[in-house]
Design a protein around this motif. Structure first.
Motif, PDB file in Angstrom:
ATOM      1  N   TYR A 270      25.975 -15.413  17.243  1.00  0.00           N
ATOM      2  CA  TYR A 270      26.030 -16.023  18.815  1.00  0.00           C
ATOM      3  C   TYR A 270      27.482 -16.522  19.020  1.00  0.00           C
ATOM      4  O   TYR A 270      28.168 -16.135  20.131  1.00  0.00           O
ATOM      5  CB  TYR A 270      24.891 -16.639  19.186  1.00  0.00           C
TER       6      TYR A 270
ATOM      7  N   GLY B 182      25.754 -18.446  27.784  1.00  0.00           N
ATOM      8  CA  GLY B 182      27.196 -18.863  27.350  1.00  0.00           C
ATOM      9  C   GLY B 182      28.007 -19.025  28.406  1.00  0.00           C
ATOM     10  O   GLY B 182      28.748 -20.047  28.874  1.00  0.00           O
TER      11      GLY B 182
ATOM     12  N   LYS C 199      21.822 -14.213  25.862  1.00  0.00           N
ATOM     13  CA  LYS C 199      22.800 -15.099  25.438  1.00  0.00           C
ATOM     14  C   LYS C 199      24.015 -14.960  26.504  1.00  0.00           C
ATOM     15  O   LYS C 199      25.027 -16.139  26.382  1.00  0.00           O
ATOM     16  CB  LYS C 199      22.943 -14.348  23.913  1.00  0.00           C
TER      17      LYS C 199
ATOM     18  N   LEU D 272      30.575 -14.944  21.309  1.00  0.00           N
ATOM     19  CA  LEU D 272      31.195 -15.764  22.513  1.00  0.00           C
ATOM     20  C   LEU D 272      32.810 -15.845  22.452  1.00  0.00           C
ATOM     21  O   LEU D 272      33.311 -15.809  23.402  1.00  0.00           O
ATOM     22  CB  LEU D 272      30.435 -16.926  22.821  1.00  0.00           C
TER      23      LEU D 272
ATOM     24  N   THR E  40      24.858 -24.187  24.136  1.00  0.00           N
ATOM     25  CA  THR E  40      24.495 -23.138  23.419  1.00  0.00           C
ATOM     26  C   THR E  40      23.487 -23.270  22.361  1.00  0.00           C
ATOM     27  O   THR E  40      22.712 -22.429  22.193  1.00  0.00           O
ATOM     28  CB  THR E  40      25.651 -22.318  22.884  1.00  0.00           C
TER      29      THR E  40
END
Lengths: 324, 598
Positions: A77, A297, A293, A81, A29
């Motif tokens: 971020y 992920g 993103k 997640l 990531t």
């Protein structure tokens, strides 16, 4: 297997793999986010109107969060997640989570038959070619594989569409669409994409599995079994295949994330199937970072899971792996 | 247990079971479904973000605007939509009064009290325009009204508080809007036809926020049933106001449009179809295959299929193979493709040293002379694009058909003379960066450009490709002046040449739409002098003067308008449009009753 045995070997191994997976996720990531921020597409100018002022440019950058420090953005971020609160698409305003939950099952349903059949048929043809190594059947299969590998996926798709989906050909299936609600409708929409996927993957699979099988067939214990008069079917399935499972599992497991997330892009695009491949492609070309993103992920997570599962399967088919 | 051959039979049956007619959906299918293909997909469906032609296409079907263009009139003519009449304009052109229809309701939605749509009012229009000046909206249409409506820019500067009144944009009562302009703006009514000016309900904006872009709550002729990356399905709005279709009022011309079968629509109440299925098919081959398989009624023919579709180029004639089942139209695009020199770049644009400035001017003129429009048209536009000198395309009334075409005539000798007379040679010619977003076609276009320049001795390595991953990245680069040769295009927002002339107005310099960053006080003066004028011979004269200034200054290699080919099933009774009528035409599409469809 006793509980003591699990505690001594299986559990620590799984925990080890899990911890390894977590660190891998962080690495994946971080690097991908770094690339996305500094080298990825910038959405600002696509969201601006004509004749923008510098104030308007700053406003859009602010709403996109581009003006925040990198580490803060990365932290957000990770939080997204972990909480699965993936935000809204910059392009359509739809919740990213709902986009993924809508498109991922479609992509799985689209590629699953081709993926499964491609591997099963490839495995069988690979075994056949390996058994008849150097003879005409082997040469025929290998030549056909090379032809299959050489033809562009795009040509296969367009060719099959013309052949099976238009009045210039058989006109049996639809060119586009995915209105699936039962088995007949599923077969109606999935058949041609599956054939396309089969044609493009079969060559690669057959050649790979043949190489694996040839190596195993050459081993001394196979020769011994042949000397005992073991039937070819038993020999191939019980002894050759079983002992070749490590590379087979590796290939299949590591194909899964790729096939799910990006492998179906061309199929989705040309057959008008609203899966995750097309959404990802659109997000890349338009710089829709919330979707990117989430997909990055998700892909990372799938790879880590595949890695863990592969290790577990290794230990199941070859206990020496766990002991190491 | 099944035997081996039974498994084989079962497998074959499964595959065969998937063949043939599409499986029934199980529900009661709508009576009439019109299937349309677009070569791109919309992003947001929030009117404030309806920037693309694709988004606009859907938005005007989901929401109401005050005005629209007459369905069939060409040249395009304005007509009231939600407004009851054209605006009442004061003598000085600064005050406009617009009345809107009563009894028009938003679609039922949980955003409203008890989930029942309320009546559309003048306040909704005021709110919808103000949203463009609210940074939280991330709106894209503010440029249409910036510095033009009294108090609007100030309202934004003071924090975009929707409780505050804007002096120039007021709802006098529930059904009367009053607009006060800072200066005469004849194009205002055109801007009110745009998806940007569509009317949203404040309750919906407050409930859905950014998600309004995927959850439209409008009062248009259709409602959104579903939408994903490949298709949008819209269903007829049963509450849409019942107004009988009137051929004459829509500008019907029986001579040119008689064969379209539109006469049967007279006095029927639109929308005529029950459902719209709009397919987003970006790949040319897939779009063509879908059309060939009769899965869609309409297609913008891909250039790769022009040879299949046409039997003759001049004049354009449809191949007999298609003639029986399809209607055909060749449509000159209301926009153009051009290549700007970055005038802010001292290598080729303005220079502080007058002598170098003059040399740069000569270099630009030489490059214009070296450009081969005939080949460009032949290779990339099938030879049917419309090439014209400067920035006034052939599709607008200001185009001077009798004017000189020297500007677009290739003249290698003149180009070489420009260079040698000003001391340019292969050694001292500057390195130029030609920008484009990554694509095979863009690369081919670049290579052709470079080959044209090599014909006048420009070294190949001095014209460098500058490739960007996305159009957004490319736009950022040229907006920041980082590209020397800017290959771009412009599609007119409304049918008024002012929309093109502003492309070279000094105050619109980059990051504005004047990507060349051209600055000429004479041009700016003429633009400002013409800004209060409606289309007229006087204004045409001014625009032609401005065009000449641009050509004299050698600012741009320009231009070409594409000719698009439309093909549609004769069963669909319609006149499609991709321009200013755009998505509005969908409400007037009709199909035979399903039982009569073969």
């Amino acid at each position: 297997m006793t509980n003591t045995h699990i505690a001594a070997t299986g559990l620590p191994f799984i925990v080890r793999r899990f911890l390894h997976g977590v660190s891998l996720m962080l690495g994946v990531t971080f690097v991908s986010f770094l690339l996305m921020v500094y080298f990825g597409p910038d959405k600002t100018y696509e969201l601006l109107g004509k004749n923008p002022t510098s104030t308007q440019i700053s406003e859009v950058r602010h709403t996109l969060g581009y003006d925040q420090p990198f580490l803060l953005r990365y932290g957000n971020y990770l939080k997204e997640l972990l909480t699965l609160d993936l935000g809204l698409s910059d392009s359509t305003g739809e919740e990213v989570k709902s986009i993924l939950t809508r498109t991922l099952p479609i992509s799985i349903a689209l590629v699953l038959p081709g993926f499964v059949l491609g591997n099963i048929i490839g495995l069988l043809l690979g075994m056949l070619a390996a058994w008849y190594r150097g003879r005409w059947l082997d040469k025929l299969l290998m030549s056909a594989s090379v032809v299959g590998m050489s033809v562009s996926f795009l040509i296969i798709i367009i060719g099959l569409q013309i052949l099976l989906c238009t009045p210039y050909g058989l006109n049996l299936f639809p060119v586009r669409g995915w209105q699936v609600h039962d088995l007949p409708s599923y077969l109606y929409y999935v058949t041609v994409p599956t054939l396309a996927l089969l044609l493009v993957t079969l060559g690669y699979n057959t050649r790979f599995y043949r190489a694996v099988m040839v190596e195993e067939i050459d081993r001394e214990h196979i020769l011994t079994l042949k000397a005992y008069g073991t039937s070819p079917v038993e020999l191939l399935f019980k002894h050759v295949l079983k002992n070749s499972l490590i590379p087979v599992i590796t290939r299949i497991m590591f194909s899964v994330p790729f096939v799910l997330v990006s492998g179906s892009l061309l199929l989705e695009s040309y057959f008008g199937i609203p899966g995750i491949g097309l959404v990802t492609f659109n997000a890349i070309t338009s710089g829709d970072q919330p979707i990117l993103k989430a997909v990055v992920g998700l892909t990372g997570l799938l790879f880590v899971l595949a890695l863990m599962l592969t290790d577990i399967l290794y230990s199941a088919v070859d206990p020496r792996v766990t002991r190491q | 247990m099944l035997k081996k051959n039974q498994y084989a039979i079962l497998l074959v049956l499964l595959i065969v079971g998937g063949c043939g007619e599409p499986p029934a959906t199980g529900g009661s299918a709508p009576a009439k479904i019109y299937k349309h293909a677009m070569d791109g997909a919309p992003g947001s469906l929030d009117p404030a973000q309806a920037a693309s032609i694709y988004a606009n296409f859907l938005v005007v079907n989901l929401y109401d605007t005050l005005y629209r263009y007459k369905y069939l009139a060409r040249p395009y003519e304005l007509t009231p939509n939600l407004a009851t009449a054209m605006p009442e304009v004061s003598a000085d052109g600064l005050h406009l009064t617009i009345r809107i229809r009563e009894g028009v309701y938003f679609n039922d939605d949980p955003a409203f009290k008890d989930g029942i749509g309320r009546e559309v009012t003048a306040q909704d229009f005021v709110y919808s325009i103000k949203r463009h000046f609210d940074p939280d909206t991330r709106a894209q249409g503010a440029w249409l009204w910036q510095q033009k409506i009294e108090g609007l820019d100030q309202w934004k500067a003071e924090g975009s508080d929707h409780a505050q009144v804007v002096s120039g944009l007021r709802a006098v009562d529930d059904f009367t809007i009053q607009i006060t302009l800072t200066r005469p703006f004849p194009q205002l009514v055109h801007t009110l036809t745009q998806g940007y000016a569509a009317i949203v309900a404040r309750e919906a904006v407050e409930k859905y926020g950014q998600a309004l872009s995927s959850h439209p709550v409008g009062s248009g002729p259709f409602r959104l049933l579903s939408r994903d990356s490949i298709r949008a399905v819209l269903t007829k709005n049963p509450e849409f106001r019942a107004e009988a279709f009137n051929l004459e009022a829509e500008g019907y011309d029986p001579e040119t449009q008689g064969e379209l079968g539109l006469a049967v629509l007279q006095n029927k109440v639109p929308p005529f179809v029950d459902q719209l299925e709009i397919e987003f098919i970006t790949e040319d081959a897939a779009r063509w295959n879908a059309f060939s398989a009769n899965e869609i009624h309409f297609i913008k023919v891909p250039v790769s299929q022009f040879d299949t579709v046409l039997s003759q180029r001049d004049p354009l004639r449809l191949s007999p193979r298609f003639d029986g089942a399809y209607h055909f139209e060749a449509w000159p695009e209301t926009g153009f493709i051009y290549l700007n020199f970055n005038m802010a770049d001292e290598r080729i644009g303005y220079h502080s040293d007058p002598l170098q400035n003059q040399r740069n001017h000569a270099l630009r003129c030489a490059m214009i002379k070296a450009f081969d429009w005939k080949k460009r048209n032949e290779i990339f536009f099938y030879g049917i694009g419309q090439v014209f000198p400067g920035i006034i395309p052939t599709a607008v009334t200001e185009y001077d058909a009798g004017g000189s075409d020297a500007y677009i005539h290739r003249d290698l000798r003149a180009a070489s003379e420009f260079l040698s007379a000003n001391g340019w040679n292969s050694e001292n010619l500057p390195v130029l960066d030609y920008g484009f977003p990554n694509s095979v076609t863009e690369r081919q276009i670049f290579e052709q450009f470079r080959s044209f320049m090599m014909d006048i001795g420009y070294p190949a390595d001095k014209i460098r490709p500058q490739i960007f991953a996305t159009y957004g990245d490319y736009q950022r680069a040229y907006s920041q002046g980082k590209v020397t040769l800017i290959n771009t295009s412009w599609t007119m927002d409304y049918p008024d040449m002012e929309n093109i002339m502003q492309l070279y107005y000094g105050p619109n310099a980059a990051p504005g739409s004047n990507s060349a960053s051209y600055r000429n006080p004479a041009y700016d003066r003429l633009y400002e002098a013409s800004s209060a004028l409606h289309e007229s011979p006087q204004r045409t004269q001014i625009y032609r003067e401005m065009n000449q200034l641009l050509m004299d200054d050698c600012v741009s290699i320009s231009g070409i308008s594409r000719t698009l080919l439309f093909l549609w099933d004769k069963k669909a009774i319609m006149k499609p449009d991709r321009s200013f009528v755009g998505g509005y035409f969908m409400r007037f599409v009709d199909l035979p009753e399903p039982s009569a469809t073969p």
